[in-house]
Every structure is written in structure tokens, then in C-alpha cells.
Motif scaffolding. Structure first.
Motif, PDB file in Angstrom:
ATOM      1  N   PRO A  40      -1.643  17.105 -10.341  1.00  0.00           N
ATOM      2  CA  PRO A  40      -0.510  16.520 -11.068  1.00  0.00           C
ATOM      3  C   PRO A  40       0.413  17.585 -11.653  1.00  0.00           C
ATOM      4  N   ARG A  41      -0.168  18.704 -12.051  1.00  0.00           N
ATOM      5  CA  ARG A  41       0.652  19.783 -12.612  1.00  0.00           C
ATOM      6  C   ARG A  41       1.588  20.359 -11.554  1.00  0.00           C
ATOM      7  N   ALA A  42       1.062  20.559 -10.344  1.00  0.00           N
ATOM      8  CA  ALA A  42       1.904  21.062  -9.255  1.00  0.00           C
ATOM      9  C   ALA A  42       2.984  20.054  -8.884  1.00  0.00           C
ATOM     10  N   ALA A  43       2.638  18.767  -8.919  1.00  0.00           N
ATOM     11  CA  ALA A  43       3.624  17.736  -8.605  1.00  0.00           C
ATOM     12  C   ALA A  43       4.757  17.737  -9.623  1.00  0.00           C
ATOM     13  N   ARG A  44       4.412  17.883 -10.900  1.00  0.00           N
ATOM     14  CA  ARG A  44       5.453  17.938 -11.934  1.00  0.00           C
ATOM     15  C   ARG A  44       6.319  19.179 -11.776  1.00  0.00           C
ATOM     16  N   PHE A  45       5.703  20.293 -11.402  1.00  0.00           N
ATOM     17  CA  PHE A  45       6.458  21.530 -11.214  1.00  0.00           C
ATOM     18  C   PHE A  45       7.467  21.382 -10.072  1.00  0.00           C
ATOM     19  N   VAL A  46       7.032  20.782  -8.974  1.00  0.00           N
ATOM     20  CA  VAL A  46       7.936  20.565  -7.843  1.00  0.00           C
ATOM     21  C   VAL A  46       9.063  19.611  -8.236  1.00  0.00           C
ATOM     22  N   MET A  47       8.730  18.590  -9.011  1.00  0.00           N
ATOM     23  CA  MET A  47       9.749  17.639  -9.450  1.00  0.00           C
ATOM     24  C   MET A  47      10.807  18.327 -10.312  1.00  0.00           C
ATOM     25  N   PRO A  80       0.837  -1.207   0.000  1.00  0.00           N
ATOM     26  CA  PRO A  80       0.000   0.000   0.000  1.00  0.00           C
ATOM     27  C   PRO A  80       0.868   1.251   0.000  1.00  0.00           C
ATOM     28  N   THR A  81       0.456   2.257  -0.738  1.00  0.00           N
ATOM     29  CA  THR A  81       1.208   3.507  -0.817  1.00  0.00           C
ATOM     30  C   THR A  81       0.361   4.650  -0.263  1.00  0.00           C
ATOM     31  N   ARG A  82       1.046   5.692   0.167  1.00  0.00           N
ATOM     32  CA  ARG A  82       0.370   6.846   0.733  1.00  0.00           C
ATOM     33  C   ARG A  82      -0.325   7.654  -0.358  1.00  0.00           C
ATOM     34  N   GLU A  83      -1.232   8.518   0.066  1.00  0.00           N
ATOM     35  CA  GLU A  83      -1.898   9.407  -0.880  1.00  0.00           C
ATOM     36  C   GLU A  83      -0.887  10.402  -1.451  1.00  0.00           C
ATOM     37  N   PRO A  84      -1.110  10.884  -2.675  1.00  0.00           N
ATOM     38  CA  PRO A  84      -0.181  11.870  -3.249  1.00  0.00           C
ATOM     39  C   PRO A  84      -0.045  13.098  -2.354  1.00  0.00           C
ATOM     40  N   ARG A  85       1.176  13.588  -2.237  1.00  0.00           N
ATOM     41  CA  ARG A  85       1.408  14.757  -1.388  1.00  0.00           C
ATOM     42  C   ARG A  85       0.762  16.003  -1.980  1.00  0.00           C
ATOM     43  N   LEU A  86       0.688  16.073  -3.290  1.00  0.00           N
ATOM     44  CA  LEU A  86       0.063  17.200  -3.973  1.00  0.00           C
ATOM     45  C   LEU A  86      -1.098  16.677  -4.801  1.00  0.00           C
ATOM     46  N   ASP A  87      -2.249  17.301  -4.646  1.00  0.00           N
ATOM     47  CA  ASP A  87      -3.439  16.841  -5.360  1.00  0.00           C
ATOM     48  C   ASP A  87      -3.354  17.107  -6.856  1.00  0.00           C
ATOM     49  N   ALA A  99       6.413   7.562  -4.433  1.00  0.00           N
ATOM     50  CA  ALA A  99       6.614   6.926  -3.130  1.00  0.00           C
ATOM     51  C   ALA A  99       6.487   5.414  -3.255  1.00  0.00           C
ATOM     52  N   LEU A 100       7.359   4.695  -2.561  1.00  0.00           N
ATOM     53  CA  LEU A 100       7.320   3.239  -2.574  1.00  0.00           C
ATOM     54  C   LEU A 100       6.374   2.673  -1.525  1.00  0.00           C
ATOM     55  N   GLY A 145      10.764   7.065   0.378  1.00  0.00           N
ATOM     56  CA  GLY A 145      10.531   6.143   1.479  1.00  0.00           C
ATOM     57  C   GLY A 145       9.220   6.346   2.201  1.00  0.00           C
ATOM     58  N   GLY A 146       8.406   7.307   1.755  1.00  0.00           N
ATOM     59  CA  GLY A 146       7.113   7.530   2.386  1.00  0.00           C
ATOM     60  C   GLY A 146       7.204   8.173   3.752  1.00  0.00           C
ATOM     61  N   GLY A 147       8.245   8.983   3.987  1.00  0.00           N
ATOM     62  CA  GLY A 147       8.426   9.629   5.281  1.00  0.00           C
ATOM     63  C   GLY A 147       7.642  10.926   5.397  1.00  0.00           C
ATOM     64  N   HIS A 148       7.820  11.579   6.530  1.00  0.00           N
ATOM     65  CA  HIS A 148       7.112  12.831   6.812  1.00  0.00           C
ATOM     66  C   HIS A 148       7.985  14.005   6.371  1.00  0.00           C
ATOM     67  N   MET A 149       7.598  14.624   5.280  1.00  0.00           N
ATOM     68  CA  MET A 149       8.380  15.721   4.725  1.00  0.00           C
ATOM     69  C   MET A 149       8.440  16.911   5.684  1.00  0.00           C
ATOM     70  N   ARG A 150       7.360  17.156   6.417  1.00  0.00           N
ATOM     71  CA  ARG A 150       7.319  18.321   7.304  1.00  0.00           C
ATOM     72  C   ARG A 150       8.260  18.175   8.499  1.00  0.00           C
ATOM     73  N   ILE A 151       8.765  16.981   8.729  1.00  0.00           N
ATOM     74  CA  ILE A 151       9.705  16.766   9.838  1.00  0.00           C
ATOM     75  C   ILE A 151      11.148  16.780   9.336  1.00  0.00           C
ATOM     76  N   TRP A 152      11.442  15.939   8.344  1.00  0.00           N
ATOM     77  CA  TRP A 152      12.830  15.745   7.931  1.00  0.00           C
ATOM     78  C   TRP A 152      13.364  16.878   7.074  1.00  0.00           C
ATOM     79  N   LEU A 153      12.527  17.481   6.256  1.00  0.00           N
ATOM     80  CA  LEU A 153      13.016  18.567   5.400  1.00  0.00           C
ATOM     81  C   LEU A 153      13.441  19.794   6.209  1.00  0.00           C
ATOM     82  N   PRO A 154      12.630  20.291   7.160  1.00  0.00           N
ATOM     83  CA  PRO A 154      13.097  21.441   7.959  1.00  0.00           C
ATOM     84  C   PRO A 154      14.357  21.136   8.769  1.00  0.00           C
TER      85      PRO A 154
END
Length: 351
Positions: free
Chosen positions: A32-39, A23-30, A349-350, A86-95
């Protein structure tokens, strides 16, 4: 998934498309255009960080102050990639990663620089393995092998750009230990835990682990308790290799880390337990990312040594791949079209 024909053998039914087995988590960005822009932004950041960090070992006419900010940018990119994959919490590890990079660039204390260099090496070595894709073909395995080494090499430049005052042996051991621990933590779910290993795969895993222990223990024993003639023979061989080829392949990469990368991505195309083989690939990428941490390291020598290790490791990996991926004759006789295991896209995400 399978069917039995009257009076015949049990055969695989390939008419049903395979699905991802986790099972995979829900997309971080709803969007697809925003997700591609961030990528795209992350990719540009990786390119900019790699180019800026490369100026630490390549003599170009650029301001010296861009080196460590480039290393900090690379560290943040690695954190984003690994946390997302890895499906981690971006709001924790990125800051946390961004704060470490900012403090290291601003204060430039020895502890902060060494910590930033170590975090960069760990994130790059693990992400280089996790960003690979399962492949069933020979050329696909070579492609994933090259891609993983490219990511790890960018981590090598990032570590060199920090120019941290560290003890190489101690730094290398810390990075290797933390990288393996992080890889095992991530792979535990991806590889279905140890109970998901079959008898053959468990034997392979234990064999590789035993080889790692033998190589490390033997090298340490030779350095500390070996006879003078044996130590001198090894020293003479290394000196001859350096003078002749201007570099020397690193045995732990050639015999363990890089071959595990080839075998692991190939085995993942059939069984998720292939992730366990890739744990040992982290050894190779971790050693690679720390190869330029010493300010006294010669980039040309390290570059040629890495090239020799990559070529020899590829050859060893292809030989092992041919041996380990042979289908049992009984199963080959039953199967019509074996279903190839699928995974999410490279930058998804895996879990």
C-alpha cells in the motif's frame, strides 16, 4: 437483503453493508505504501504537465521548449489513469503512449503531432468521466461535475500545447467518435450490458441518443441546406452573443454532455446502469478537450464559452436529475432505508 414481516409489506434490510457488484483485479502493487507513492507521483506529473501546457495559451516567462514535453507528460498521465481505472494492461498501453509522446516531441512531424493531440483528447475526455464517483446528494453531484470538468480542462490545455496543424471539424469528429467507442467498450461491463437496463432506463438512453442525433443532424442540415434567412438569423445571434458576452455556450454541451454527467453520477449511486447515461457525458468532455486545438482559437473566448456552457449545463442537469431520480411511490412506501450502491475509491480499478 430483504425480509418480510408477518402481515406487513416486504421491506428492505439495510443491516447488511452493500458490496461492489463487479469483480475487480488484484492490486497492481502489493505494498500500500508503494501504491500511495506512485499515486503521488502521478498527481505531481498531472500538476506539472498542466502547468507546463498552460504556458501555451498564457504569456509567462518560461522557455518555449517545455510546452510539448508537458503535453506528452499529460498524455502519459491520462493513459495511466484511464488504464488503471478501466482495469487495462498497463504494460501494453503505457509504453505505446509514452513512445508516441516521445516521437511527437522529438520528430515534430504533422502526423505525429496530430496523433498525439487526438490521443490526448480521447484519453482526457474518457478518463474525466470514469474518474467520477457515484453520489446520492445534490452537492455531491455538483462536486463530481466540477471534478470531471477540471480533468477535461487539463486535457484541453494538453491538446492546445501540441499546437498540431489539423482541421478542426475533422479532428473534432474523430475524437468524438473514438471517445464514444472507447466509453461504450468500458461501460459495457460496468453497466451490465444493454440487457441490464430496465424499461425506464432504456427509454432514457434511447431518448438521449435520439436527442443527440437530432441536434447533430439539424445543425448539419441548417449549415448545408438551410434557408439564407435562417442561417443569417443564427449567424446574427452568435455574433450578438459574442459581442455582448464575449463568448457563446456550446449547445451540445449544454443540452447533452454536461447534463448527462450530473444525471449519470447520481443514477450510479442506485443502479450500475447509470454508467450508460455517462456515455453521453463523454460527448461534452470530448468537445471541451478539442476546443483549443485550432491555433487560431482565442483562449478568452473559449474560456468564457466553456464557463457559460458549464453553468447552463449544470442547471439543465439538476432539473433532469430531479425528474429522473424520483422514486416510485409504491417502492417508497415499501422501503425503510434504500441501500446506496458502492464503488471502489476514485483512483482504484473499477474492474
Amino acid at each position: 437483503m430483504s425480509r418480510a414481516t408477518k402481515g406487513g409489506r416486504r421491506r428492505l434490510d439495510a443491516s447488511i453493508p452493500p458490496e461492489y457488484d463487479l469483480p475487480t483485479r488484484e492490486p497492481r502493487l502489493d505494498s500500500p505504501r508503494a501504491a500511495r507513492f506512485v499515486m503521488v507521483l502521478v498527481f505531481i506529473g498531472w500538476l506539472a504537465g498542466t502547468a507546463g501546457a498552460a504556458t501555451s495559451i498564457i504569456a509567462v516567462d518560461t522557455p518555449s521548449w517545455i510546452v510539448r514535453p508537458s503535453a506528452a507528460l499529460l498524455m502519459v498521465v491520462f493513459a495511466i489513469g484511464l488504464t488503471h481505472r478501466g482495469g487495462g494492461h498497463m504494460r501494453i498501453w503505457l509504453p505505446m503512449t509514452a513512445a508516441l509522446g516521445a516521437l511527437a516531441v522529438t520528430l515534430e512531424t504533422n502526423v505525429l503531432l496530430a496523433s498525439a493531440a487526438a490521443v490526448t483528447a480521447v484519453l482526457a475526455s474518457v478518463w474525466a468521466v470514469l474518474v467520477t464517483r457515484p453520489v446520492a446528494t445534490l452537492w455531491g453531484a455538483i462536486r463530481e461535475y466540477a471534478f470531471a470538468l477540471l480533468v477535461a480542462l487539463s486535457g484541453t490545455l494538453g491538446v492546445a500545447a501540441w499546437n498540431a496543424p489539423v482541421n478542426y471539424q475533422r479532428f473534432n469528429l474523430i475524437v468524438l467518435t473514438v471517445s464514444l467507442g472507447l466509453a461504450i467498450t468500458l461501460v459495457w461491463n460496468l453497466g451490465a450490458g444493454l440487457h441490464g437496463l430496465g424499461r425506464q432506463n432504456l427509454a432514457i438512453l434511447l431518448g438521449v441518443a435520439a436527442l443527440v442525433m437530432v441536434v447533430i443532424a439539424y445543425s448539419s442540415f441548417v449549415r448545408t441546406h438551410g434557408s439564407q434567412s435562417l442561417v443569417q438569423a443564427f449567424t446574427d445571434m452568435v455574433i450578438w452573443t459574442r459581442r455582448t458576452f464575449h463568448g457563446a455556450p456550446r449547445p451540445i454541451e449544454v443540452l447533452i454532455g454536461f447534463p448527462a454527467l450530473i444525471v449519470g453520477v447520481s443514477l450510479r449511486s442506485k443502479r450500475r446502469e447509470g454508467w450508460w447515461i455517462l456515455v453521453f457525458a463523454v460527448i461534452g468532455t470530448a468537445v471541451l478537450t478539442t476546443s483549443l486545438v485550432s491555433p487560431g482559437a482565442y483562449p478568452k473566448y473559449i474560456g468564457l464559452s466553456t464557463l457559460y456552457s458549464a453553468v447552463l449545463g449544470l442547471i439543465v442537469g439538476l432539473v433532469l436529475r430531479r425528474q429522473f431520480l424520483k422514486e416510485p411511490s409504491s417502492r417508497a412506501a415499501r422501503a425503510i432505508a434504500p441501500v446506496v450502491r458502492v464503488e471502489p475509491p476514485r483512483f482504484a480499478a473499477l474492474k
